[in-house]
Design a protein around this motif. Structure first.
Motif, PDB file in Angstrom:
ATOM      1  N   LYS A 222      16.505   2.963   1.313  1.00 46.16           N
ATOM      2  CA  LYS A 222      16.874   3.954   0.304  1.00 46.16           C
ATOM      3  C   LYS A 222      16.685   3.340  -1.080  1.00 46.16           C
ATOM      4  CE  LYS A 222      20.358   6.178   3.260  1.00 46.16           C
ATOM      5  NZ  LYS A 222      19.836   7.559   3.248  1.00 46.16           N
ATOM      6  N   PHE A 223      16.747   4.170  -2.120  1.00 43.54           N
ATOM      7  CA  PHE A 223      16.631   3.677  -3.498  1.00 43.54           C
ATOM      8  C   PHE A 223      17.391   4.616  -4.421  1.00 43.54           C
ATOM      9  CE2 PHE A 223      13.614   7.061  -3.591  1.00 43.54           C
ATOM     10  CZ  PHE A 223      13.481   7.437  -4.924  1.00 43.54           C
ATOM     11  N   SER A 224      17.649   4.151  -5.643  1.00 42.92           N
ATOM     12  CA  SER A 224      18.255   5.023  -6.661  1.00 42.92           C
ATOM     13  C   SER A 224      17.891   4.531  -8.041  1.00 42.92           C
ATOM     14  CB  SER A 224      19.791   5.052  -6.527  1.00 42.92           C
ATOM     15  OG  SER A 224      20.340   3.839  -7.007  1.00 42.92           O
ATOM     16  N   LEU A 225      17.916   5.454  -8.987  1.00 37.95           N
ATOM     17  CA  LEU A 225      17.819   5.122 -10.401  1.00 37.95           C
ATOM     18  C   LEU A 225      19.226   4.870 -10.925  1.00 37.95           C
ATOM     19  CD1 LEU A 225      15.233   7.841 -11.498  1.00 37.95           C
ATOM     20  CD2 LEU A 225      14.790   5.478 -10.770  1.00 37.95           C
ATOM     21  N   CYS A 231      21.964   7.843  -2.947  1.00 39.44           N
ATOM     22  CA  CYS A 231      20.791   7.005  -2.694  1.00 39.44           C
ATOM     23  C   CYS A 231      19.772   7.855  -1.927  1.00 39.44           C
ATOM     24  CB  CYS A 231      21.175   5.775  -1.897  1.00 39.44           C
ATOM     25  SG  CYS A 231      22.273   4.622  -2.779  1.00 39.44           S
ATOM     26  N   THR A 232      18.524   7.848  -2.360  1.00 37.75           N
ATOM     27  CA  THR A 232      17.484   8.701  -1.795  1.00 37.75           C
ATOM     28  C   THR A 232      16.667   7.931  -0.761  1.00 37.75           C
ATOM     29  OG1 THR A 232      17.354   9.879  -3.899  1.00 37.75           O
ATOM     30  CG2 THR A 232      15.510  10.157  -2.377  1.00 37.75           C
ATOM     31  N   ASP A 233      16.340   8.599   0.382  1.00 43.21           N
ATOM     32  CA  ASP A 233      15.509   7.961   1.409  1.00 43.21           C
ATOM     33  C   ASP A 233      14.120   7.650   0.864  1.00 43.21           C
ATOM     34  OD1 ASP A 233      17.535   8.179   3.255  1.00 43.21           O
ATOM     35  OD2 ASP A 233      16.684   9.943   4.268  1.00 43.21           O
ATOM     36  N   SER A 239       8.758   1.430   1.882  1.00 44.39           N
ATOM     37  CA  SER A 239       9.971   0.806   2.419  1.00 44.39           C
ATOM     38  C   SER A 239      10.735   0.156   1.279  1.00 44.39           C
ATOM     39  CB  SER A 239       9.613  -0.252   3.474  1.00 44.39           C
ATOM     40  OG  SER A 239       8.973  -1.363   2.852  1.00 44.39           O
ATOM     41  N   SER A 240      12.003  -0.215   1.552  1.00 46.41           N
ATOM     42  CA  SER A 240      12.798  -0.927   0.554  1.00 46.41           C
ATOM     43  C   SER A 240      13.819  -1.801   1.247  1.00 46.41           C
ATOM     44  CB  SER A 240      13.521   0.054  -0.383  1.00 46.41           C
ATOM     45  OG  SER A 240      14.621   0.650   0.281  1.00 46.41           O
ATOM     46  N   THR A 246      13.325   1.133  -6.465  1.00 45.12           N
ATOM     47  CA  THR A 246      12.115   1.858  -6.078  1.00 45.12           C
ATOM     48  C   THR A 246      11.772   1.475  -4.642  1.00 45.12           C
ATOM     49  OG1 THR A 246      10.671   0.094  -6.900  1.00 45.12           O
ATOM     50  CG2 THR A 246      11.159   1.922  -8.428  1.00 45.12           C
ATOM     51  N   CYS A 247      10.874   2.240  -4.029  1.00 39.82           N
ATOM     52  CA  CYS A 247      10.359   1.908  -2.703  1.00 39.82           C
ATOM     53  C   CYS A 247       8.923   1.418  -2.870  1.00 39.82           C
ATOM     54  CB  CYS A 247      10.387   3.134  -1.795  1.00 39.82           C
ATOM     55  SG  CYS A 247      12.075   3.767  -1.502  1.00 39.82           S
ATOM     56  N   GLY A 248       8.563   0.348  -2.172  1.00 36.83           N
ATOM     57  CA  GLY A 248       7.212  -0.206  -2.273  1.00 36.83           C
ATOM     58  C   GLY A 248       6.294   0.347  -1.209  1.00 36.83           C
ATOM     59  N   ASN A 249       4.983   0.512  -1.572  1.00 36.29           N
ATOM     60  CA  ASN A 249       4.008   1.007  -0.604  1.00 36.29           C
ATOM     61  C   ASN A 249       3.790  -0.011   0.510  1.00 36.29           C
ATOM     62  OD1 ASN A 249       3.523   3.389  -1.970  1.00 36.29           O
ATOM     63  ND2 ASN A 249       1.835   2.550  -3.177  1.00 36.29           N
ATOM     64  N   CYS A 250       3.634   0.490   1.731  1.00 35.60           N
ATOM     65  CA  CYS A 250       3.278  -0.392   2.840  1.00 35.60           C
ATOM     66  C   CYS A 250       1.879  -0.967   2.584  1.00 35.60           C
ATOM     67  CB  CYS A 250       3.269   0.387   4.159  1.00 35.60           C
ATOM     68  SG  CYS A 250       4.926   0.908   4.701  1.00 35.60           S
ATOM     69  N   ALA A 251       1.692  -2.250   2.924  1.00 31.64           N
ATOM     70  CA  ALA A 251       0.389  -2.891   2.755  1.00 31.64           C
ATOM     71  C   ALA A 251      -0.597  -2.356   3.787  1.00 31.64           C
ATOM     72  CB  ALA A 251       0.537  -4.400   2.908  1.00 31.64           C
ATOM     73  N   ALA A 252      -1.911  -2.537   3.527  1.00 34.43           N
ATOM     74  CA  ALA A 252      -2.937  -2.168   4.500  1.00 34.43           C
ATOM     75  C   ALA A 252      -2.667  -2.899   5.806  1.00 34.43           C
ATOM     76  CB  ALA A 252      -4.313  -2.517   3.964  1.00 34.43           C
ATOM     77  N   GLY A 253      -2.824  -2.198   6.910  1.00 36.30           N
ATOM     78  CA  GLY A 253      -2.548  -2.786   8.219  1.00 36.30           C
ATOM     79  C   GLY A 253      -1.116  -2.585   8.680  1.00 36.30           C
ATOM     80  N   THR A 254      -0.307  -1.900   7.865  1.00 36.37           N
ATOM     81  CA  THR A 254       1.078  -1.584   8.244  1.00 36.37           C
ATOM     82  C   THR A 254       1.345  -0.119   7.974  1.00 36.37           C
ATOM     83  OG1 THR A 254       1.997  -2.114   6.065  1.00 36.37           O
ATOM     84  CG2 THR A 254       1.805  -3.936   7.627  1.00 36.37           C
ATOM     85  N   TRP A 255       2.523   0.358   8.426  1.00 28.33           N
ATOM     86  CA  TRP A 255       2.869   1.768   8.265  1.00 28.33           C
ATOM     87  C   TRP A 255       4.382   1.921   8.321  1.00 28.33           C
ATOM     88  CZ3 TRP A 255       5.469   4.813  11.897  1.00 28.33           C
ATOM     89  CH2 TRP A 255       5.811   4.137  13.073  1.00 28.33           C
ATOM     90  N   SER A 256       4.902   3.095   7.912  1.00 30.15           N
ATOM     91  CA  SER A 256       6.336   3.387   8.061  1.00 30.15           C
ATOM     92  C   SER A 256       6.555   4.885   8.077  1.00 30.15           C
ATOM     93  CB  SER A 256       7.147   2.788   6.912  1.00 30.15           C
ATOM     94  OG  SER A 256       6.993   3.562   5.733  1.00 30.15           O
TER      95      SER A 256
END
Length: 379
Positions: A222-225, A231-233, A239-240, A246-256
């Motif tokens: 989750k994250f929030s300002l 807290c927002t999913d 992921s976080s 903030t939530c970070g993007n999954c790297a290439a070769g991974t997923w969520s």
């Protein structure tokens, strides 16, 4: 006058002090109450104001302090009154003073105590009030006092009071009073909190949210300002960790999926780009690592392959091959070959050969095959 004689007297005698006579008196009369006379008096003199005498008095007695002439006698002053010596009346004590009976003066009330005029005692100002302009007055809102107060101090910031308060009350959690002398506490703005007794509210930082009146850290996924109430999913493909802004993007070769605390690796034979919500199957001629990769020349793969296989001897492939091709006639290859090699002069091979065969003595390569030498020739 002032003398007397009995029968057959040759002289007249002076009247004694405390008595009097007119002319031709045979006796001297006694002075009445509250009058007096000296010897040889023709009349008795009234006592001065504030003094008294009994009958037949030669002098008058001044009424002592704490008493006054009442109905011709010196009477003790009642409580709440006073007199000086020689008084004709007992005077009321003024406000904020008092006296007991028989008083010559009035005593000032102790600090924080008051009384009306003519009082025999003083009354203490109770908590929540104070002596102001001579009377006990209720403390106003935003102030307080204890017993016997002469002033109402101001409540400090972070506290408040109603009128007539004996103490100041701390503001409850998530309320505040910014200035001294407050009669109420104000609520914190949404997304801000405060402890009890606060003079200001604090903004919940990014990565947290107001939960049950306190700033609570956002859970992983989750994250929030700043100043958030929830807290927002994290969305799918991100992921976080805990306390994230903030939530970070999954790297290439991974997923969520949504609300992920980590990104999962793609399975063998599958791949993904950055911020992927799923992993896709690798195409034929490719295999999976962090992302889909082409098979090298001399290797091949089918669909969804996690590795590339070597081409067998007698076959070859270029890069990204889904199959290996057979070597043509008079060429050959070893395993994992990217091309087929021509047979050396004097040797031949069939299609798909892993080696070439040298033509035997008495023959020669003719049109790509070993042909027997004609009569009259040799090799």
């Amino acid at each position: 006058a002032g003398t007397f004689s009995g029968a057959a007297a040759s002289t007249c005698g002076n009247c004694a002090a405390g008595t009097f006579s007119g002319a031709s008196a045979s006796t001297c009369g006694s002075c009445s109450v509250n009058t007096f006379s000296l010897a040889a008096a023709s009349t008795c003199t009234n006592c001065a104001a504030g003094s008294t005498s009994g009958a037949g008095a030669s002098t008058c007695t001044v009424c002592p302090a704490g008493s006054a002439v009442t109905a011709g006698t010196c009477s003790t002053c009642a409580a709440g009154k006073f007199s000086l010596a020689g008084s004709t009346i007992c005077t009321d004590c003024s406000a904020n003073t008092f006296s007991l009976a028989d008083a010559s003066t009035c005593t000032a009330c102790t600090s924080g105590w008051t009384s009306p005029a003519a009082s025999s005692s003083c009354t203490m100002c109770t908590a929540g009030s104070a002596v102001q302009t001579g009377t006990c007055s209720q403390c106003s809102a935003g102030t307080f006092s204890g017993d016997a107060a002469t002033s109402c101090p101001t409540c400090s910031a972070g506290t408040f009071s109603a009128a007539g308060a004996s103490t100041c009350t701390p503001c409850t959690p998530n309320t505040f009073s910014a200035s001294a002398g407050s009669s109420t506490c104000g609520a914190c703005t949404t997304g801000w909190t405060s402890p009890a007794g606060a003079s200001a509210c604090t903004q919940c930082p990014a990565g947290s949210a107001v939960t049950a009146g306190t700033c609570s850290t956002c859970a992983a996924g989750k994250f929030s300002l700043a100043a958030s109430t929830v807290c927002t999913d994290c969305s799918a493909g991100t992921s976080s960790s805990a306390a994230a802004s903030t939530c970070g993007n999954c790297a290439a070769g991974t997923w969520s999926g949504a609300a992920a605390s980590t990104c999962g690796n793609c399975a063998a034979g599958t791949f993904s780009g950055a911020a992927a919500t799923t992993c896709g199957n690798c195409a034929a001629g490719t295999f999976s690592g962090a992302a889909a990769s082409n098979c090298a020349a001399g290797t091949w793969s089918g669909a969804a392959a996690s590795t590339c296989g070597n081409c067998a001897a007698g076959t070859f492939s270029g890069a990204a091959a889904s199959t290996c091709g057979s070597c043509s006639v008079n060429t050959f290859s070893l395993a994992a070959a990217s091309t087929c090699t021509n047979c050396a002069a004097g040797s031949t091979s069939g299609a798909g050969a892993s080696t070439c065969t040298v033509c035997p003595a008495g023959s020669a390569v003719t049109a790509g095959t070993c042909s027997t030498c004609a009569a009259g020739k040799f090799s």
